[in-house]
Design a protein around this motif. Sequence first.
Motif, PDB file in Angstrom:
ATOM      1  N   GLN A  60     -48.241 -25.381  76.776  1.00  0.00           N
ATOM      2  CA  GLN A  60     -49.230 -26.451  76.836  1.00  0.00           C
ATOM      3  C   GLN A  60     -49.965 -26.552  75.505  1.00  0.00           C
ATOM      4  O   GLN A  60     -50.241 -25.547  74.858  1.00  0.00           O
ATOM      5  CB  GLN A  60     -50.228 -26.213  77.971  1.00  0.00           C
ATOM      6  CG  GLN A  60     -49.641 -26.386  79.348  1.00  0.00           C
ATOM      7  CD  GLN A  60     -50.688 -26.379  80.448  1.00  0.00           C
ATOM      8  OE1 GLN A  60     -51.868 -26.145  80.210  1.00  0.00           O
ATOM      9  NE2 GLN A  60     -50.264 -26.625  81.664  1.00  0.00           N
ATOM     10  N   MET A  61     -50.271 -27.775  75.112  1.00  0.00           N
ATOM     11  CA  MET A  61     -51.051 -28.030  73.902  1.00  0.00           C
ATOM     12  C   MET A  61     -52.104 -29.072  74.206  1.00  0.00           C
ATOM     13  O   MET A  61     -51.795 -30.129  74.763  1.00  0.00           O
ATOM     14  CB  MET A  61     -50.149 -28.530  72.764  1.00  0.00           C
ATOM     15  CG  MET A  61     -49.220 -27.491  72.193  1.00  0.00           C
ATOM     16  SD  MET A  61     -48.218 -28.159  70.832  1.00  0.00           S
ATOM     17  CE  MET A  61     -49.500 -28.629  69.666  1.00  0.00           C
ATOM     18  N   THR A  62     -53.353 -28.779  73.857  1.00  0.00           N
ATOM     19  CA  THR A  62     -54.436 -29.741  74.030  1.00  0.00           C
ATOM     20  C   THR A  62     -54.872 -30.298  72.682  1.00  0.00           C
ATOM     21  O   THR A  62     -54.725 -29.647  71.638  1.00  0.00           O
ATOM     22  CB  THR A  62     -55.652 -29.109  74.725  1.00  0.00           C
ATOM     23  OG1 THR A  62     -56.265 -28.169  73.829  1.00  0.00           O
ATOM     24  CG2 THR A  62     -55.258 -28.422  76.024  1.00  0.00           C
ATOM     25  N   CYS A  63     -55.425 -31.497  72.740  1.00  0.00           N
ATOM     26  CA  CYS A  63     -55.955 -32.144  71.539  1.00  0.00           C
ATOM     27  C   CYS A  63     -57.377 -31.689  71.223  1.00  0.00           C
ATOM     28  O   CYS A  63     -57.910 -32.020  70.163  1.00  0.00           O
ATOM     29  CB  CYS A  63     -55.951 -33.659  71.727  1.00  0.00           C
ATOM     30  SG  CYS A  63     -54.335 -34.375  72.070  1.00  0.00           S
ATOM     31  N   ARG A  64     -57.965 -30.940  72.124  1.00  0.00           N
ATOM     32  CA  ARG A  64     -59.393 -30.591  72.028  1.00  0.00           C
ATOM     33  C   ARG A  64     -59.731 -29.753  70.796  1.00  0.00           C
ATOM     34  O   ARG A  64     -60.758 -29.937  70.156  1.00  0.00           O
ATOM     35  CB  ARG A  64     -59.790 -29.823  73.286  1.00  0.00           C
ATOM     36  CG  ARG A  64     -61.217 -29.287  73.302  1.00  0.00           C
ATOM     37  CD  ARG A  64     -61.410 -28.320  74.446  1.00  0.00           C
ATOM     38  NE  ARG A  64     -60.480 -27.210  74.347  1.00  0.00           N
ATOM     39  CZ  ARG A  64     -59.700 -26.791  75.364  1.00  0.00           C
ATOM     40  NH1 ARG A  64     -59.761 -27.383  76.529  1.00  0.00           N
ATOM     41  NH2 ARG A  64     -58.867 -25.783  75.186  1.00  0.00           N
ATOM     42  N   ASP A  65     -58.836 -28.802  70.440  1.00  0.00           N
ATOM     43  CA  ASP A  65     -59.222 -27.749  69.498  1.00  0.00           C
ATOM     44  C   ASP A  65     -58.623 -27.883  68.103  1.00  0.00           C
ATOM     45  O   ASP A  65     -58.978 -27.114  67.216  1.00  0.00           O
ATOM     46  CB  ASP A  65     -58.807 -26.376  70.058  1.00  0.00           C
ATOM     47  CG  ASP A  65     -59.369 -26.131  71.445  1.00  0.00           C
ATOM     48  OD1 ASP A  65     -60.530 -26.489  71.683  1.00  0.00           O
ATOM     49  OD2 ASP A  65     -58.626 -25.585  72.292  1.00  0.00           O
ATOM     50  N   ARG A  66     -57.704 -28.824  67.876  1.00  0.00           N
ATOM     51  CA  ARG A  66     -56.976 -28.853  66.621  1.00  0.00           C
ATOM     52  C   ARG A  66     -56.843 -30.283  66.097  1.00  0.00           C
ATOM     53  O   ARG A  66     -56.676 -31.217  66.884  1.00  0.00           O
ATOM     54  CB  ARG A  66     -55.563 -28.257  66.810  1.00  0.00           C
ATOM     55  CG  ARG A  66     -55.582 -26.882  67.450  1.00  0.00           C
ATOM     56  CD  ARG A  66     -54.216 -26.226  67.482  1.00  0.00           C
ATOM     57  NE  ARG A  66     -53.356 -26.566  68.582  1.00  0.00           N
ATOM     58  CZ  ARG A  66     -53.544 -26.185  69.857  1.00  0.00           C
ATOM     59  NH1 ARG A  66     -54.616 -25.523  70.210  1.00  0.00           N
ATOM     60  NH2 ARG A  66     -52.672 -26.492  70.778  1.00  0.00           N
ATOM     61  N   VAL A 121     -62.490 -31.548  68.827  1.00  0.00           N
ATOM     62  CA  VAL A 121     -61.797 -32.204  67.718  1.00  0.00           C
ATOM     63  C   VAL A 121     -61.300 -33.584  68.157  1.00  0.00           C
ATOM     64  O   VAL A 121     -61.771 -34.609  67.674  1.00  0.00           O
ATOM     65  CB  VAL A 121     -60.646 -31.329  67.199  1.00  0.00           C
ATOM     66  CG1 VAL A 121     -59.936 -32.029  66.040  1.00  0.00           C
ATOM     67  CG2 VAL A 121     -61.177 -29.977  66.752  1.00  0.00           C
ATOM     68  N   PHE A 122     -60.324 -33.610  69.054  1.00  0.00           N
ATOM     69  CA  PHE A 122     -59.759 -34.865  69.551  1.00  0.00           C
ATOM     70  C   PHE A 122     -59.411 -35.822  68.412  1.00  0.00           C
ATOM     71  O   PHE A 122     -59.697 -37.017  68.473  1.00  0.00           O
ATOM     72  CB  PHE A 122     -60.713 -35.537  70.550  1.00  0.00           C
ATOM     73  CG  PHE A 122     -60.907 -34.752  71.816  1.00  0.00           C
ATOM     74  CD1 PHE A 122     -59.862 -34.525  72.689  1.00  0.00           C
ATOM     75  CD2 PHE A 122     -62.161 -34.224  72.135  1.00  0.00           C
ATOM     76  CE1 PHE A 122     -60.036 -33.795  73.857  1.00  0.00           C
ATOM     77  CE2 PHE A 122     -62.350 -33.496  73.298  1.00  0.00           C
ATOM     78  CZ  PHE A 122     -61.285 -33.279  74.156  1.00  0.00           C
TER      79      PHE A 122
END
Length: 306
Positions: free
Chosen positions: A86-92, A131-132
Amino acid sequence: MSVVAAIAPEVPGRLADALRTGRFAVTAEIGPPRGADLGPVRRAAEVLYGWVDAVNVTDNQGATVRVSSLAGSLALLDAGVEPVMQMTCRDRNRIALQSDLLAAGALGIPNLVLMGGDRPEHGDHAAAKAVFDLDSAALMSAARGLRDDGTLLSGRAVDPPPRFLLGAVDNPGPDVERLAKKIDAGAEFAQTQFVFDLDAFRGWLDRVRDRGLDARCGILAGVGPVRSLRALEFLAGLPGVVVPPALERRLRGVPSGRVGAEGVRVCVETVQVLREMPGVAGVHVMVVGDEGGIPEILDAAGFRRG
């Protein structure tokens, strides 16, 4: 059952094979530990080996710090269990996200699920800056560009390009536009929020099928047992979760000591119905923290360890 013919034959993995051939797929989910030890991931792999096609490793779920999904995915690979990173856009930002996409490809991780992620204020570092830089659809498009065209968002080429199956998440509801956007961006499978209301889910699925989306993207319906009345109340408050009155009456109508067993029976019945529902390519079983209960559910639903 759906056949996702658009999945390229060179995309590796057991999950990709299930979606290509129309075999009913089963995925599960684990939360990596809050500590510098991958033992819990390896123990979960031992329990799930042979029962599922692939296992999601969450990415700092609930915006709380955990071992990374990349590290957990590698531990699963080492244990012979196919991971879904899983990869989120929140942190990077887009630089780090594309770097991790290349890392996943270089390390042989065959499946990705890309999502926005829970906001930091809901987690254990409420002061963290979100981040987003990209939203989930933009990240999906970037991943497809890397894989299919061998190019970064900057336009620069990568050689060799990564090879992986691309997945998304979705909340079944009255609107299918968000799912359609993710599929247009490159999603080849989608794991849904918990399905408790089969009639409501069937209505959403009808809209998905009317748009032909199930022929382009394997729909994996989210399932899991309600093990307590407290859990029932928590789940009912999650975005996208519909708890029908009949289910609440059923769980409240048994002695407190039998709620967990009744919740498992409901989950088994749900899986059996979903298995016969046109347009459903598989199920995504979520019992995070109690992976040992997943084989019991699958066995009772008629699956066998392979």
